[in-house]
Design a protein around this motif. Structure first.
Motif, short mmCIF file in Angstrom:
data_model
loop_
_atom_site.label_atom_id
_atom_site.label_comp_id
_atom_site.label_asym_id
_atom_site.label_seq_id
_atom_site.Cartn_x
_atom_site.Cartn_y
_atom_site.Cartn_z
N ALA A 236 0.86 -1.19 0.00
CA ALA A 236 0.00 0.00 0.00
C ALA A 236 0.89 1.23 0.00
O ALA A 236 2.06 1.18 0.41
N ALA A 237 0.35 2.33 -0.47
CA ALA A 237 1.11 3.58 -0.46
C ALA A 237 1.41 3.98 0.98
O ALA A 237 0.52 3.97 1.83
N PRO A 238 2.65 4.32 1.32
CA PRO A 238 2.99 4.64 2.71
C PRO A 238 2.37 5.95 3.17
O PRO A 238 2.34 6.94 2.44
N ASN A 239 1.85 5.93 4.37
CA ASN A 239 1.28 7.11 5.01
C ASN A 239 2.41 7.85 5.73
O ASN A 239 3.05 7.29 6.63
N LEU A 240 2.67 9.09 5.37
CA LEU A 240 3.81 9.82 5.91
C LEU A 240 3.48 10.61 7.17
O LEU A 240 4.38 11.25 7.74
N THR A 241 2.24 10.60 7.63
CA THR A 241 1.94 11.27 8.89
C THR A 241 2.57 10.48 10.04
O THR A 241 2.66 9.25 10.00
N LEU A 242 3.03 11.21 11.05
CA LEU A 242 3.67 10.63 12.22
C LEU A 242 4.91 9.82 11.88
O LEU A 242 5.29 8.87 12.57
N LYS A 243 5.61 10.19 10.77
CA LYS A 243 6.81 9.49 10.34
C LYS A 243 8.00 10.45 10.32
O LYS A 243 7.86 11.67 10.26
N LYS A 244 9.19 9.87 10.35
CA LYS A 244 10.43 10.65 10.28
C LYS A 244 10.67 11.13 8.85
O LYS A 244 10.62 10.34 7.90
N ILE A 245 10.94 12.43 8.72
CA ILE A 245 11.24 13.05 7.42
C ILE A 245 12.50 13.88 7.60
O ILE A 245 12.57 14.70 8.53
N PHE A 246 13.49 13.68 6.73
CA PHE A 246 14.77 14.36 6.97
C PHE A 246 15.53 14.60 5.67
O PHE A 246 15.22 14.03 4.61
N ILE A 247 16.55 15.44 5.79
CA ILE A 247 17.45 15.78 4.68
C ILE A 247 18.85 15.30 5.05
O ILE A 247 19.32 15.53 6.16
N SER A 248 19.51 14.63 4.11
CA SER A 248 20.90 14.20 4.33
C SER A 248 21.83 14.90 3.35
O SER A 248 21.39 15.49 2.36
N VAL A 249 23.12 14.86 3.66
CA VAL A 249 24.16 15.30 2.73
C VAL A 249 24.88 14.04 2.26
O VAL A 249 25.37 13.26 3.08
N GLU A 250 24.93 13.83 0.95
CA GLU A 250 25.45 12.58 0.39
C GLU A 250 26.71 12.81 -0.44
O GLU A 250 26.83 13.82 -1.14
N PRO A 251 27.66 11.85 -0.37
CA PRO A 251 28.82 11.94 -1.26
C PRO A 251 28.38 11.83 -2.72
O PRO A 251 27.38 11.18 -3.03
N GLU A 252 29.12 12.45 -3.59
CA GLU A 252 28.85 12.39 -5.03
C GLU A 252 30.16 12.12 -5.77
O GLU A 252 31.05 12.98 -5.77
N PRO A 253 30.35 10.91 -6.34
CA PRO A 253 29.37 9.82 -6.45
C PRO A 253 29.13 9.13 -5.11
O PRO A 253 30.00 9.13 -4.24
N ASP A 254 27.94 8.54 -4.98
CA ASP A 254 27.52 7.93 -3.73
C ASP A 254 27.95 6.47 -3.70
O ASP A 254 27.79 5.73 -4.67
N PHE A 255 28.51 6.02 -2.56
CA PHE A 255 28.92 4.62 -2.42
C PHE A 255 27.79 3.74 -1.93
O PHE A 255 27.93 2.52 -1.90
N ASP A 256 26.65 4.35 -1.53
CA ASP A 256 25.53 3.56 -1.01
C ASP A 256 24.24 4.33 -1.26
O ASP A 256 23.78 5.08 -0.41
N TYR A 257 23.66 4.12 -2.44
CA TYR A 257 22.45 4.87 -2.81
C TYR A 257 21.23 4.44 -2.01
O TYR A 257 20.25 5.19 -1.94
N ALA A 258 21.26 3.27 -1.40
CA ALA A 258 20.07 2.75 -0.72
C ALA A 258 19.89 3.32 0.68
O ALA A 258 18.79 3.24 1.23
N ASN A 259 20.95 3.90 1.27
CA ASN A 259 20.87 4.35 2.65
C ASN A 259 21.40 5.77 2.80
O ASN A 259 22.32 6.18 2.08
N PRO A 260 20.83 6.53 3.74
CA PRO A 260 21.30 7.91 3.95
C PRO A 260 22.67 7.94 4.61
O PRO A 260 23.00 7.09 5.43
N PHE A 261 23.46 8.96 4.25
CA PHE A 261 24.75 9.17 4.90
C PHE A 261 24.51 9.77 6.28
O PHE A 261 23.42 10.26 6.60
N VAL A 262 25.53 9.74 7.12
CA VAL A 262 25.40 10.11 8.52
C VAL A 262 25.04 11.59 8.72
O VAL A 262 24.38 11.95 9.69
N ILE A 263 25.46 12.47 7.80
CA ILE A 263 25.19 13.90 7.97
C ILE A 263 23.74 14.18 7.57
O ILE A 263 23.36 14.06 6.40
N GLN A 264 22.92 14.57 8.55
CA GLN A 264 21.48 14.81 8.33
C GLN A 264 21.11 16.14 8.98
O GLN A 264 20.62 16.18 10.11
#
Length: 296
Positions: A236-264
């Protein structure tokens, strides 16, 4: 006899000079990483590289998958004594280049025999960073599913404004938006809303959105494309209410596109239930910033 003595003296002088030169080249000093925080271990596809800034050059102190408190490095004593600072970069794991990459993570200048390492000199000043978003699904014609999407924008009564205030990143880095939601197995997973370099303009991805309407010119995503979502474990489409929403800073090129980098730098740990056109605020998350202290 006098010629022989003179020759002996000259040979002795040459040998002494040679020995002195050899002593200079092998005379080395130790540099110690006194403390390091918030640096995750890197996969084999990438490595940290530590650099001594000395004589206007970046001198490599070695590559490592992990950096830890008390770790030591070695360099020529003259280079260490003349050093002005330290940098830590992220390098491709199979990179043959001896040059530093654009992805400099931490940097700092020596103050006496100690240097404080931070992201400020390498990534920018986040002290005035701020953000907001609205839960919204503008790419389809369904007005009752706004809980399934998020855009980092302030609707502003039909005159939308960028919802993020972030410093311009140097080459080697990109921003990325994320939501943390449960999949069909009730496992919490991070889904990307897309990578971007500017708070204004669309991001690089619209993988989960509908194609009915054009997305607004701001980073964000509608999580409504079940053809794609079902392939990654959602029924089902995920409901984003009451969920964590954040911005990360990612290396470019990225070594792990599936997961956020530590800097958020911006985060809302639990979004509210209000939907478009209402906005929700994000908090500055300096605790996610790596830091270090190095001594010589």
């Amino acid at each position: 006899m006098k010629k022989l003595n003179l020759l002996t003296i000259l040979l002795t002088a040459v040998l002494l000079a040679s020995c002195s030169g050899d002593d200079d080249t092998v005379d080395r000093s130790t540099i110690t990483l006194e403390s390091i925080t918030r640096l995750e271990e890197l996969p084999a596809s990438s490595q940290y590289e530590v650099w001594l800034v000395s004589g206007g050059e970046n001198i490599s102190l070695g590559r490592f998958n992990n950096l830890s408190n008390g770790q030591t490095f070695s360099a020529l004593t003259g280079q260490v004594a003349d050093a002005s600072g330290i940098k830590i970069s992220i390098e491709p794991g199979n990179d043959p280049s001896p040059e530093i990459s654009e992805t400099v993570l931490l940097s700092g200048s020596f103050n006496g025999n100690s240097a404080d390492l931070s992201i400020r000199g390498s990534l920018g000043d986040f002290s005035n960073a701020s953000g907001n978003f609205t839960l919204w699904t503008p790419t389809d014609d369904n007005t009752s599913n706004n809980q399934n999407g998020v855009y980092f924008v302030a609707p502003n009564d039909g005159n939308p404004q960028a919802g993020l205030n972030l410093p311009v990143l140097p080459d080697g880095w990109r921003y990325e938006g994320w939501v943390t939601v449960p999949n069909a197995s009730n496992q919490m997973v991070n889904l990307s809303t897309g990578r971007f370099s500017s708070p204004s303009g669309r991001d690089e991805s619209a993988a989960y959105s509908s194609q009915i309407n054009t997305a607004p010119p701001f980073p964000g995503e509608d999580f409504i494309n079940m053809t794609i979502l079902s392939q990654i474990g959602f029924n089902a489409a995920p409901n984003l209410t009451l969920k964590k929403i954040f911005i990360s800073v990612e290396p470019e090129p990225d070594f792990d596109y599936a997961n956020p980098f530590v800097i958020q730098p911006l985060i809302n740990p639990q979004s509210g239930t209000s939907l478009y056109p209402n906005i929700q605020n994000m908090d500055l998350n300096t605790l996610s910033f790596p830091r270090g202290v190095i001594s010589r």
